[in-house]
Design a protein around this motif. Structure first.
Motif, short mmCIF file in Angstrom:
data_model
loop_
_atom_site.label_atom_id
_atom_site.label_comp_id
_atom_site.label_asym_id
_atom_site.label_seq_id
_atom_site.Cartn_x
_atom_site.Cartn_y
_atom_site.Cartn_z
N ASP A 24 0.68 -1.28 -0.31
CA ASP A 24 -0.40 0.09 0.04
C ASP A 24 0.96 1.20 0.17
N LYS A 25 0.91 2.15 -0.64
CA LYS A 25 1.48 3.44 -0.49
C LYS A 25 1.40 4.07 0.01
N SER A 26 1.12 3.75 0.86
CA SER A 26 1.07 4.38 2.84
C SER A 26 2.14 3.32 3.37
N LEU A 27 2.90 2.73 2.89
CA LEU A 27 3.55 1.91 3.88
C LEU A 27 4.83 2.65 3.25
N PHE A 28 5.43 2.83 1.46
CA PHE A 28 6.41 2.97 1.50
C PHE A 28 7.06 3.64 1.90
N ALA A 29 8.26 2.76 2.19
CA ALA A 29 9.35 3.28 2.62
C ALA A 29 10.57 3.01 2.70
N LYS A 30 11.80 3.80 2.57
CA LYS A 30 13.40 3.45 1.60
C LYS A 30 14.36 2.30 2.20
N ARG A 31 15.21 2.26 1.68
CA ARG A 31 16.18 1.47 2.77
C ARG A 31 15.85 1.52 3.86
N LEU A 32 17.29 1.44 4.23
CA LEU A 32 17.96 1.78 6.05
C LEU A 32 19.20 2.32 4.89
N GLU A 33 19.95 3.50 5.55
CA GLU A 33 20.88 4.08 5.01
C GLU A 33 22.19 3.14 4.87
N THR A 34 22.16 2.92 6.51
CA THR A 34 23.13 1.53 6.15
C THR A 34 22.97 0.49 6.47
N PRO A 35 23.01 -0.73 5.39
CA PRO A 35 22.13 -2.21 5.29
C PRO A 35 22.62 -2.58 6.60
N ARG A 36 21.64 -3.78 7.00
CA ARG A 36 22.21 -4.27 8.41
C ARG A 36 23.42 -5.48 7.91
N VAL A 37 24.29 -5.44 8.42
CA VAL A 37 25.42 -6.63 8.48
C VAL A 37 24.75 -8.70 8.37
N LYS A 38 23.58 -8.93 9.10
CA LYS A 38 22.76 -9.65 9.29
C LYS A 38 21.82 -9.29 9.79
N VAL A 39 20.66 -9.69 8.22
CA VAL A 39 19.55 -9.63 8.66
C VAL A 39 18.76 -11.55 9.43
N PRO A 40 18.24 -11.18 9.69
CA PRO A 40 17.93 -13.22 11.30
C PRO A 40 17.41 -13.26 9.96
N LYS A 41 17.49 -15.05 9.98
CA LYS A 41 16.77 -15.80 8.48
C LYS A 41 14.85 -15.56 8.94
N ASN A 42 14.05 -15.78 7.95
CA ASN A 42 13.31 -15.77 7.91
C ASN A 42 12.24 -14.48 8.44
N SER A 43 13.01 -13.26 8.04
CA SER A 43 12.53 -11.93 8.89
C SER A 43 11.87 -11.36 7.57
N ILE A 44 10.52 -10.46 7.79
CA ILE A 44 10.45 -10.26 6.83
C ILE A 44 10.28 -8.20 6.74
N GLY A 45 10.58 -7.99 5.15
CA GLY A 45 11.48 -7.37 4.49
C GLY A 45 10.28 -5.92 4.12
N ILE A 46 10.64 -4.98 4.62
CA ILE A 46 9.75 -4.22 3.09
C ILE A 46 10.41 -3.05 2.91
N THR A 47 10.42 -2.40 1.13
CA THR A 47 11.06 -1.06 1.38
C THR A 47 9.99 -0.73 -0.18
N GLU A 48 10.25 0.42 -0.40
CA GLU A 48 8.97 1.08 -1.75
C GLU A 48 7.61 0.67 -1.92
N GLN A 49 7.26 -0.06 -3.23
CA GLN A 49 6.51 -1.15 -3.08
C GLN A 49 6.59 -2.55 -3.03
N PHE A 50 7.73 -2.90 -2.11
CA PHE A 50 8.23 -4.37 -2.40
C PHE A 50 8.00 -4.73 -0.69
N CYS A 51 7.88 -6.36 -1.04
CA CYS A 51 8.01 -6.62 0.51
C CYS A 51 9.01 -8.08 0.29
N ASN A 52 9.26 -8.50 0.90
CA ASN A 52 10.37 -10.02 0.86
C ASN A 52 10.46 -10.47 2.33
#
Lengths: 222, 315
Positions: A143-171
C-alpha cells in the motif's frame, strides 16, 4: 510481449518486456518463463524471470544466440499463468524482538504501529520473482502509505525468516544475510528448505501470498 | 565396505566438492555453481578415466592435506599446483596432469596454487558425496550439495567408492597460460556510461582485490561513473557479467553469484576467457578489451577444439 531480444554476453538472451514494474508486464514475463520451461529448445541451461526482463542462458556448445533468438521469437504461448489458483498463507510474528524497524517506521511514515500492521496484513501480494539469495521472494505491491526507503546503512546480518519492506515491495530473508530492508516481523516457516528434495522453495514467481499475524506462543509451536 | 577414505588433516582455504553444476534453478535463486575452471575440471576427470561429470575436490590458494587409508589408488591433480606426497617420512614430488599412485598411509599435501587460484583433485573412483537438485556441487551460501553445503572441515573423513584398478599413467602436456586481457561483449547498460567513462574502463588496468571468491571478483581502478542511474530494477545475471556498483567499481559475477542484481551491466566476459579469468589471483591486474558476438563465438569454438585436442592427446 517481448519488446526486444539482445545478447547478454555470448551465452545468454536478454529479453526486454519494458521498464515499468507492474503485474501485467510481469505476468507476461512469467508466461514466457513457464512456456519456455515446457519447450524442448536445445541447450537452455537457465531461465531467470524478473520484474520486466527474462534472461535465458544456454550452453554455447549446443546452441547459439541466433538460433535460440529465432526459437523464442517463434514460441507459441500455450500455457497461461493463472496465479490466482496458488495462494500461499504465511504466518508472521511481529513482537518487538522480531520487528527490528517498526519503531523507526512509525516515525518515518507517521502511522501508528497497529495501523501499519493492519494495512500490511489486509493485502495480498504477488511474487514478481525469487532469487538474489536462494528462495528469496520479491513481493508486491505494498500500500502506498507504507512506502519506505531502504536503511541508509544496511544491516550486516538480517536474521533468517525476517519479513522486510521497502518502497512498493516486501520480501522474506530465506537465509541470514546482509540487507537494508525495513524489518517488521518474522515467520516460523522456512521459505527455502533444502530438506525438500525437489522443490526447496515454498514461493515461486507468479504466486500470490497473504500474510497473517500470529502471537509469540503460536510462533514457537510452528 | 568403505575401507578406502581420506582423513582431512588440514582443510585448506576453500575446498569444496564440485561437478558440472546445477542447471535450471536460477529462477529460485540457486546459481549454477560447479567447478570454476571447467577445462581443468574436465582434464582431471579425463585423466582418471571418469565420466565427465564425476565429482572432484576443488581447492583455492592453499589446498588440503589429506591422509589416505585404503588400497592403492590412482589420483591426479590439475591446475598450476604445488603438492607433495609424504610416504614413510619421505617427501615425493610429482607433476600435475598425470596419474600417480597413493598407497595406504600416504599423506597428500596440496601446498599451493602457483600465481593462480583453483586446482582439482580427481581419483580413480568416486568421492562418496551427497547430491542435491542433480548435482553434488557445494554451494556454501544456500548450504546445499556435497558435505552438507559446507567447505571441508578439519578431521573429516571422506569416503571413497568404486575404486578402480590402478590406472594407466595417463599424462597430458599442458601449461596453464595466464592472461591479463579479458575480452568482453557490451552489456545491456553500456549506454549508461559516458564516452569518458567507457574510455577509462577500456584504457586502464584494474586491480583484482582480496574481496574475490566463488561468487565474484571485485576490482579497484578508476571510478566508472554513470550518467543515467546507478541502480536498475533487479534482473537476471549470468556468470561473467560485469556490474558497475554505485561506487563506480566493477564486480565480475562468478559461478556462485547471486541470481539477480540491480547494478548496471557494462559488459559480459566471453565464455572462452572464463576459465582463465577465474584463475587470476588477488593483487593481479586485468584489462578489458571489447569484441563482438560473432568473434566471441568463433573464439569459443577454437577454445573447445583446443580442449578436445588436449583430451585426445592423453599419453
Amino acid at each position: 510481449m517481448i519488446k526486444n531480444i539482445s545478447n547478454l554476453g555470448d551465452a545468454a538472451l536478454y529479453c526486454d518486456f519494458g521498464n515499468e514494474v507492474n503485474k501485467e508486464i510481469n505476468r507476461n514475463v512469467i508466461n514466457y518463463f513457464n512456456n519456455l520451461r515446457d519447450s524442448n529448445f536445445l541447450g537452455i541451461t537457465n531461465i531467470t524471470p524478473s520484474y520486466n526482463k527474462l534472461v535465458i542462458s544456454f550452453d554455447l556448445k549446443l546452441t547459439s544466440f541466433a538460433i535460440l533468438k529465432k526459437q523464442v521469437e517463434n514460441l507459441e504461448l500455450k500455457k497461461i499463468n493463472n496465479s490466482k489458483n496458488n495462494l500461499i498463507k504465511i504466518p508472521v510474528c511481529c513482537t518487538e524482538e522480531f520487528a527490528l524497524d517498526i519503531k523507526r517506521l512509525q516515525k518515518l511514515l507517521k502511522i501508528k504501529e497497529a495501523k501499519i500492521y493492519e494495512i500490511f496484513f489486509s493485502k495480498n501480494y504477488y511474487c514478481y520473482m525469487t532469487g538474489f539469495i536462494a528462495g528469496m521472494p520479491f513481493l508486491g505491491d505494498m500500500d502506498k502509505s507504507l512506502f519506505a526507503k531502504r536503511l541508509e546503512t544496511p544491516r550486516v546480518k538480517v536474521p533468517k525468516n525476517s519479513i522486510g519492506i521497502t518502497e512498493q515491495f516486501c520480501n522474506i530473508y530465506t537465509f541470514e544475510s546482509p540487507g537494508g530492508w525495513n524489518i517488521i516481523g518474522k515467520t516460523p516457516v522456512d521459505i527455502f528448505d533444502n530438506k525438500r528434495s525437489t522443490k526447496p522453495n515454498l514461493i515461486n514467481p507468479g504466486d500470490t501470498i497473504s500474510f497473517y499475524p500470529i502471537t509469540k506462543q503460536e510462533y514457537e509451536k510452528i | 565396505m568403505n575401507k578406502n577414505y581420506f582423513e582431512i588433516l588440514r582443510p585448506g582455504i576453500n575446498s569444496t566438492f564440485q561437478d558440472n553444476g546445477r542447471n535450471n534453478f536460477y529462477h529460485i535463486g540457486i546459481p549454477f555453481s560447479g567447478a570454476m575452471d571447467n577445462r581443468n575440471f574436465l582434464l582431471a576427470n579425463t585423466i582418471s578415466n571418469n565420466g565427465i561429470n564425476n565429482p572432484v575436490l576443488e581447492f583455492a590458494y592453499q589446498g588440503p592435506k589429506l591422509k589416505y587409508i585404503g588400497d592403492n589408488i590412482s589420483i591426479n591433480i590439475t591446475g598450476d599446483v604445488n603438492f607433495k606426497i609424504i610416504r614413510k617420512n619421505k617427501n615425493l614430488e610429482f607433476g600435475c596432469y598425470e596419474n600417480i599412485v597413493l598407497e595406504n598411509n600416504d599423506c597428500l599435501d596440496i601446498l599451493s596454487t602457483n600465481r593462480s587460484v583453483y586446482g582439482y583433485l580427481s581419483i580413480g573412483g568416486t568421492f562418496e558425496v551427497d547430491y542435491y537438485l542433480n548435482s553434488c556441487s557445494t554451494n556454501t551460501k544456500a548450504k546445499i550439495g556435497a558435505n552438507s553445503g559446507e567447505k571441508l572441515q578439519k578431521g573429516q573423513i571422506i569416503k571413497l567408492k568404486n575404486i578402480k584398478k590402478i590406472l594407466p599413467k595417463n599424462k597430458i602436456e599442458y601449461l596453464n597460460s595466464k592472461i591479463e586481457n579479458i575480452r568482453i561483449i557490451k552489456g545491456p547498460h553500456f549506454d549508461y556510461f559516458s564516452k569518458g567513462a567507457i574510455d577509462l574502463f577500456f584504457g586502464n588496468e584494474f586491480n583484482v582485490t582480496k574481496l574475490s571468491d566463488r561468487m565474484g571478483i571485485r576490482l579497484k581502478g578508476p571510478k566508472i561513473s554513470n550518467i543515467q542511474n546507478t541502480n536498475i530494477k533487479s534482473e537476471g545475471l549470468v556468470k561473467g557479467v560485469i556490474q558497475i556498483t554505485a561506487d563506480g567499481d566493477p564486480i565480475i559475477m562468478l559461478s556462485d553469484h547471486g541470481t539477480i542484481g540491480g547494478y548496471p551491466k557494462i559488459g559480459v566476459v566471453i565464455s572462452a576467457d572464463y576459465d582463465k579469468l577465474v584463475q587470476i589471483p588477488p593483487a593481479s591486474k586485468i584489462k578489458f578489451k571489447e569484441i563482438n558476438l560473432k568473434d566471441a563465438e568463433t573464439i569459443f569454438k577454437l577454445y573447445e577444439m583446443e580442449t578436445q585436442n588436449l583430451i585426445s592427446n592423453i599419453k
